[in-house]
Design a protein around this motif. Sequence first.
Motif, PDB file in Angstrom:
ATOM      1  N   ARG A 172       0.838  -1.204   0.000  1.00 36.31           N
ATOM      2  CA  ARG A 172       0.000   0.000   0.000  1.00 36.31           C
ATOM      3  C   ARG A 172       0.867   1.246   0.000  1.00 36.31           C
ATOM      4  O   ARG A 172       1.963   1.278   0.541  1.00 36.31           O
ATOM      5  CB  ARG A 172      -0.983  -0.016   1.174  1.00 36.31           C
ATOM      6  CG  ARG A 172      -0.575   0.459   2.574  1.00 36.31           C
ATOM      7  CD  ARG A 172       0.760   0.094   3.070  1.00 36.31           C
ATOM      8  NE  ARG A 172       0.979   0.344   4.484  1.00 36.31           N
ATOM      9  CZ  ARG A 172       1.643   1.405   4.982  1.00 36.31           C
ATOM     10  NH1 ARG A 172       2.162   2.317   4.212  1.00 36.31           N
ATOM     11  NH2 ARG A 172       1.802   1.540   6.284  1.00 36.31           N
ATOM     12  N   ALA A 188       0.307   5.144   1.246  1.00 36.20           N
ATOM     13  CA  ALA A 188      -0.667   5.705   2.189  1.00 36.20           C
ATOM     14  C   ALA A 188      -0.423   7.186   2.478  1.00 36.20           C
ATOM     15  O   ALA A 188      -0.037   7.560   3.579  1.00 36.20           O
ATOM     16  CB  ALA A 188      -0.629   4.898   3.492  1.00 36.20           C
ATOM     17  N   SER A 191      -1.231  11.207   3.232  1.00 36.39           N
ATOM     18  CA  SER A 191      -2.255  11.993   3.924  1.00 36.39           C
ATOM     19  C   SER A 191      -2.659  13.139   3.018  1.00 36.39           C
ATOM     20  O   SER A 191      -1.804  13.919   2.618  1.00 36.39           O
ATOM     21  CB  SER A 191      -1.694  12.565   5.233  1.00 36.39           C
ATOM     22  OG  SER A 191      -1.488  11.543   6.156  1.00 36.39           O
ATOM     23  N   GLU A 213      -4.827   8.508   4.225  1.00 35.10           N
ATOM     24  CA  GLU A 213      -4.759   8.597   5.690  1.00 35.10           C
ATOM     25  C   GLU A 213      -5.327   9.959   6.078  1.00 35.10           C
ATOM     26  O   GLU A 213      -4.607  10.929   6.306  1.00 35.10           O
ATOM     27  CB  GLU A 213      -3.324   8.373   6.159  1.00 35.10           C
ATOM     28  CG  GLU A 213      -2.834   6.998   5.703  1.00 35.10           C
ATOM     29  CD  GLU A 213      -1.920   6.288   6.693  1.00 35.10           C
ATOM     30  OE1 GLU A 213      -1.088   6.945   7.323  1.00 35.10           O
ATOM     31  OE2 GLU A 213      -2.051   5.048   6.813  1.00 35.10           O
ATOM     32  N   TYR A 256      -2.604   8.130  14.152  1.00 32.27           N
ATOM     33  CA  TYR A 256      -1.832   7.470  13.091  1.00 32.27           C
ATOM     34  C   TYR A 256      -1.488   6.034  13.481  1.00 32.27           C
ATOM     35  O   TYR A 256      -1.736   5.101  12.713  1.00 32.27           O
ATOM     36  CB  TYR A 256      -0.557   8.274  12.790  1.00 32.27           C
ATOM     37  CG  TYR A 256       0.467   7.453  12.036  1.00 32.27           C
ATOM     38  CD1 TYR A 256       0.171   6.965  10.760  1.00 32.27           C
ATOM     39  CD2 TYR A 256       1.685   7.113  12.616  1.00 32.27           C
ATOM     40  CE1 TYR A 256       1.085   6.179  10.072  1.00 32.27           C
ATOM     41  CE2 TYR A 256       2.604   6.327  11.932  1.00 32.27           C
ATOM     42  CZ  TYR A 256       2.298   5.855  10.666  1.00 32.27           C
ATOM     43  OH  TYR A 256       3.190   5.065   9.997  1.00 32.27           O
ATOM     44  N   ARG A 288       7.823   2.364   3.140  1.00 27.92           N
ATOM     45  CA  ARG A 288       7.572   3.761   3.532  1.00 27.92           C
ATOM     46  C   ARG A 288       8.888   4.411   3.903  1.00 27.92           C
ATOM     47  O   ARG A 288       9.930   3.758   3.942  1.00 27.92           O
ATOM     48  CB  ARG A 288       6.574   3.805   4.695  1.00 27.92           C
ATOM     49  CG  ARG A 288       7.084   3.103   5.932  1.00 27.92           C
ATOM     50  CD  ARG A 288       6.004   3.044   7.003  1.00 27.92           C
ATOM     51  NE  ARG A 288       6.473   2.360   8.198  1.00 27.92           N
ATOM     52  CZ  ARG A 288       5.695   2.017   9.205  1.00 27.92           C
ATOM     53  NH1 ARG A 288       4.406   2.277   9.152  1.00 27.92           N
ATOM     54  NH2 ARG A 288       6.193   1.406  10.260  1.00 27.92           N
TER      55      ARG A 288
END
Length: 294
Positions: free
Chosen positions: A6, A8, A10, A42, A198, A216
């Motif tokens: 994924r 992700a 924000s 997110e 988070y 990430r």
Amino acid sequence: MAPMLRFAPSPNGPLHLGHALSAIANERMAAALDRPLRLRMEDIDRIRCRPEYEAMILEDLAWLRVVWTPPLRRQSTRFDRYATVLAELTRRGLVYPSFASRREIADHARVVGVARDPDGAPRFSGDAAVIGAEEAERRRQLGAPAAWRLDMARAVNEVGRPGWTEIGPSGAGRTAAHFDPMSWGDVVLARKETPTSYHLSVVVDDADDGISHIVRGADLLTATAVHRVLQVLLGFPTPLYHHHGLVLGEDGRKLSKSNGALGLGAMRQAGWTADMVRHEATARETPPPPLPTR
Ligand code: GLU
């Protein structure tokens, strides 16, 4: 478990080169494993996250040719799920309401010089030290708004200090990583103004979506210790992790709007092509920090 990845972001601002690198790193591993890449917004912060930023992110990813597999996930549709998990942890005595305000915590830290967490915030281990047990109880009885914090000492007592496995950019290679979750103190799992955080939502979503490979930025390397504690407490599977190096701004810090990062849309308007951006993002990846180990 079939691998699943994924990206992700924000949606609280436009994507910049650092995000482009993260998306590309995810795309690369998804291709190496021949597995789908999910996109997750997110967006738990209902004030800073905006639909227009989400639209920009979708446009930028399409322009960059980062292919992701629908459906799009949005954390803002899952507050009930996070509440259920939080209630379970609270019932097990692992989470407690905390009434000290940010200001009170900062003032107390200044006066007594408490230790800092890896993000530089005062390490928190209960209201008693900050506002006194009686004042905390008084606020509880008044029904004052509370943040919900993980009792890290209790959690570690229950599950120990689980490490994780770090993998290379194409999913090969295995290195044991370990960081002491106690150095984070009693992290917030739900805020006064947001019914989650988070840490809580990322762990719940990664498990519910079957995310097996988490790619990430290295700014989240040490936070993985908190995520591992939550995963073990909740009986969730253990993902593999790849924390890629960051793209730094001219001030040597992580790229952000405040150190002059241009949004991808602005770069596009200034004449950058998608290939140029892809190349620049990858070329500017700095070596990640050494892996924390025992
Ligand atoms: N939403 C986070 C960010 O934009 C990424 C979280 C993660 O990948 O675990 O920095």
